[in-house]
Design a protein around this motif. Structure first.
Motif, PDB file in Angstrom:
ATOM      1  N   PHE A  55      -2.056  -3.218  -5.624  1.00 11.82           N
ATOM      2  CA  PHE A  55      -2.177  -1.985  -4.853  1.00 11.82           C
ATOM      3  C   PHE A  55      -3.131  -2.123  -3.682  1.00 11.82           C
ATOM      4  CE2 PHE A  55      -2.394   2.552  -4.083  1.00 11.82           C
ATOM      5  CZ  PHE A  55      -1.161   3.001  -4.542  1.00 11.82           C
ATOM      6  N   VAL A  56      -4.218  -2.879  -3.859  1.00 13.07           N
ATOM      7  CA  VAL A  56      -5.157  -3.096  -2.752  1.00 13.07           C
ATOM      8  C   VAL A  56      -4.582  -4.170  -1.831  1.00 13.07           C
ATOM      9  CG1 VAL A  56      -7.481  -3.824  -2.091  1.00 13.07           C
ATOM     10  CG2 VAL A  56      -7.144  -2.469  -4.162  1.00 13.07           C
ATOM     11  N   ARG A  57      -4.527  -3.869  -0.561  1.00 13.63           N
ATOM     12  CA  ARG A  57      -4.017  -4.827   0.417  1.00 13.63           C
ATOM     13  C   ARG A  57      -5.114  -5.193   1.411  1.00 13.63           C
ATOM     14  NH1 ARG A  57       1.571  -5.194   0.661  1.00 13.63           N
ATOM     15  NH2 ARG A  57       2.417  -4.705  -1.393  1.00 13.63           N
ATOM     16  N   SER A  58      -4.944  -6.337   2.042  1.00 16.60           N
ATOM     17  CA  SER A  58      -5.873  -6.771   3.076  1.00 16.60           C
ATOM     18  C   SER A  58      -5.529  -6.084   4.391  1.00 16.60           C
ATOM     19  CB  SER A  58      -5.787  -8.294   3.244  1.00 16.60           C
ATOM     20  OG  SER A  58      -6.461  -8.708   4.418  1.00 16.60           O
ATOM     21  N   TRP A  59      -6.531  -5.926   5.249  1.00 21.88           N
ATOM     22  CA  TRP A  59      -6.308  -5.430   6.604  1.00 21.88           C
ATOM     23  C   TRP A  59      -5.496  -6.441   7.414  1.00 21.88           C
ATOM     24  CZ3 TRP A  59      -7.110  -1.286   9.780  1.00 21.88           C
ATOM     25  CH2 TRP A  59      -7.883  -0.229   9.288  1.00 21.88           C
ATOM     26  N   GLY A 114       5.049   0.298   7.244  1.00 25.24           N
ATOM     27  CA  GLY A 114       5.858   0.233   6.028  1.00 25.24           C
ATOM     28  C   GLY A 114       5.036   0.446   4.783  1.00 25.24           C
ATOM     29  N   LEU A 115       3.823  -0.130   4.763  1.00 21.76           N
ATOM     30  CA  LEU A 115       2.949   0.020   3.607  1.00 21.76           C
ATOM     31  C   LEU A 115       2.493   1.461   3.448  1.00 21.76           C
ATOM     32  CD1 LEU A 115       1.432  -1.362   1.310  1.00 21.76           C
ATOM     33  CD2 LEU A 115      -0.408  -1.894   2.924  1.00 21.76           C
ATOM     34  N   ALA A 116       2.137   2.110   4.557  1.00 20.75           N
ATOM     35  CA  ALA A 116       1.710   3.504   4.506  1.00 20.75           C
ATOM     36  C   ALA A 116       2.839   4.398   3.997  1.00 20.75           C
ATOM     37  CB  ALA A 116       1.251   3.965   5.886  1.00 20.75           C
ATOM     38  N   ALA A 117       4.063   4.109   4.429  1.00 19.10           N
ATOM     39  CA  ALA A 117       5.207   4.894   3.959  1.00 19.10           C
ATOM     40  C   ALA A 117       5.422   4.711   2.463  1.00 19.10           C
ATOM     41  CB  ALA A 117       6.462   4.497   4.735  1.00 19.10           C
ATOM     42  N   THR A 147      -0.215   9.213  -1.806  1.00 18.52           N
ATOM     43  CA  THR A 147      -1.149   8.604  -2.768  1.00 18.52           C
ATOM     44  C   THR A 147      -2.346   8.029  -2.005  1.00 18.52           C
ATOM     45  OG1 THR A 147       0.028   6.453  -2.788  1.00 18.52           O
ATOM     46  CG2 THR A 147       0.712   8.104  -4.402  1.00 18.52           C
ATOM     47  N   LEU A 148      -2.574   6.733  -2.137  1.00 10.67           N
ATOM     48  CA  LEU A 148      -3.752   6.089  -1.550  1.00 10.67           C
ATOM     49  C   LEU A 148      -3.347   4.797  -0.868  1.00 10.67           C
ATOM     50  CD1 LEU A 148      -6.975   5.821  -1.422  1.00 10.67           C
ATOM     51  CD2 LEU A 148      -6.705   4.352  -3.428  1.00 10.67           C
ATOM     52  N   LEU A 149      -3.911   4.563   0.319  1.00 11.88           N
ATOM     53  CA  LEU A 149      -3.763   3.280   0.997  1.00 11.88           C
ATOM     54  C   LEU A 149      -5.118   2.587   0.969  1.00 11.88           C
ATOM     55  CD1 LEU A 149      -2.095   1.296   2.693  1.00 11.88           C
ATOM     56  CD2 LEU A 149      -2.775   2.582   4.731  1.00 11.88           C
ATOM     57  N   SER A 153     -11.050   2.132   2.938  1.00  8.62           N
ATOM     58  CA  SER A 153     -11.195   0.828   3.574  1.00  8.62           C
ATOM     59  C   SER A 153     -12.569   0.233   3.276  1.00  8.62           C
ATOM     60  CB  SER A 153     -10.999   1.009   5.094  1.00  8.62           C
ATOM     61  OG  SER A 153     -11.396  -0.142   5.809  1.00  8.62           O
ATOM     62  N   SER A 154     -12.694  -1.072   3.534  1.00 11.01           N
ATOM     63  CA  SER A 154     -13.988  -1.722   3.339  1.00 11.01           C
ATOM     64  C   SER A 154     -14.188  -2.829   4.363  1.00 11.01           C
ATOM     65  CB  SER A 154     -14.092  -2.314   1.928  1.00 11.01           C
ATOM     66  OG  SER A 154     -13.268  -3.472   1.817  1.00 11.01           O
ATOM     67  N   GLY A 155     -15.437  -3.217   4.551  1.00  4.89           N
ATOM     68  CA  GLY A 155     -15.766  -4.312   5.456  1.00  4.89           C
ATOM     69  C   GLY A 155     -17.270  -4.439   5.599  1.00  4.89           C
ATOM     70  N   GLU A 156     -17.702  -5.560   6.159  1.00  2.00           N
ATOM     71  CA  GLU A 156     -19.135  -5.757   6.374  1.00  2.00           C
ATOM     72  C   GLU A 156     -19.625  -4.983   7.597  1.00  2.00           C
ATOM     73  OE1 GLU A 156     -20.577  -9.747   6.156  1.00  2.00           O
ATOM     74  OE2 GLU A 156     -19.153 -10.322   4.596  1.00  2.00           O
TER      75      GLU A 156
END
Length: 294
Positions: free
Chosen positions: A64-68, A77-80, A85-87, A134-137
């Protein structure tokens, strides 16, 4: 519940991440397109764990968790696929910094690009309503700056940058664990064993409770807790309020074992720490929320 959500009391970042995961199904009834939250901080603080926990509400975190690191077309396509739910997107440094701004607008606005078919006829554009976690440094604006782009307020408001600097990395209450790493490791293991149940149960209980029709009024009562109610600042306040509302409903439904009002308090406390260009809004909102409590 016993393996994952029980660690949420006393941990505002975990509460807010879970709340964001439950917020997607509310967007349709609230007639909102979405937006998101971006956790940023040093490596190994627990950012990926927060995304894994949120993702486990709907599915296996590994899937379910994808990379940027994906093209604009791929993200559409992923957002659709994640509609209502959750991206969950991990590590913003993986995406071209020159594309971040347009991606943020696209994800929050809920509409893909119009394209032509082989015959020249217009294809139906992809549409979605989704909350992005989302996440990142770096902050989203900081990553854009590395590519020579300056973030606009509209982008910062749509993906709110939240610093991850708690007592033990991402955590404040270890709930008996030896340290922050041990808690993160436990949650990562737990999300691989228990997943995909809480989200559908939340939807079932929302329908069963009859609260769906009351959501706009409930949101209207919450927004003043965050200060501003108009313009760009109001949209940021509203996004946090939607997440807080979802978290409170999940608590009422027995899916988050927190005390009533704890998710709202966690969301309100993020306001003075927002790393957006609207720092004046953060200050005003903090003062307004204090007056509201009084």
């Amino acid at each position: 519940l016993d393996s994952i959500a029980r660690f949420s009391p006393g941990n505002p970042t975990l509460l807010l991440s879970l709340a964001a995961a439950f917020a997607g199904p509310l967007l349709c009834q609230l007639q909102r397109t979405g937006g998101g939250l971006h956790w940023f901080g040093d490596s190994s603080t627990g950012k990926s764990t927060l995304l894994a926990v949120a993702a486990s509400v709907w599915g296996h975190s590994f899937q379910f968790v994808r990379s940027w690191r994906v093209t604009g077309n791929g993200l559409e396509g992923l957002a659709a696929q994640r509609n209502d739910t959750l991206l969950a997107l991990d590590e913003i440094a993986e995406v071209d910094p020159r594309e971040v701004g347009s991606i943020i607008y696209c994800l929050a606005n809920g509409t893909g690009k119009s394209r032509a078919s082989r015959t020249g006829a217009a294809r139906q554009a992809k549409r979605w309503r989704v909350i992005t976690l989302s996440s990142g440094e770096l902050t989203s604006s900081g990553h854009m700056a590395e590519g020579g782009r300056q973030a606009r307020t509209g982008q910062e408001i749509r993906l709110l940058d939240l610093p991850l600097k708690r007592t033990f990395g991402a955590w404040d209450d270890l709930h008996g664990m030896a340290g922050g790493r041990e808690l993160s490791d436990h949650l990562q293991r737990a999300t691989s064993e228990h997943y995909g149940h809480a989200g559908p149960e939340f939807v079932h209980k929302l329908i069963e409770s009859g609260e769906a029709s009351n959501l706009p009024a409930m949101l209207g009562e919450l927004i003043p807790r965050f200060g501003e109610s108009g313009g760009q600042e109001g949209r940021a306040a509203e996004r946090l309020a939607i997440c807080a509302l979802a978290g409170e409903l999940a608590t009422i439904f027995g899916l988050i074992p927190a005390s009533q009002g704890e998710t709202v308090a966690a969301a309100v406390r993020t306001v003075p720490h927002l790393a957006t260009g609207s720092r004046a809004w953060a200050v005003r909102s903090t003062k307004n929320s204090r007056r509201h409590r009084q």
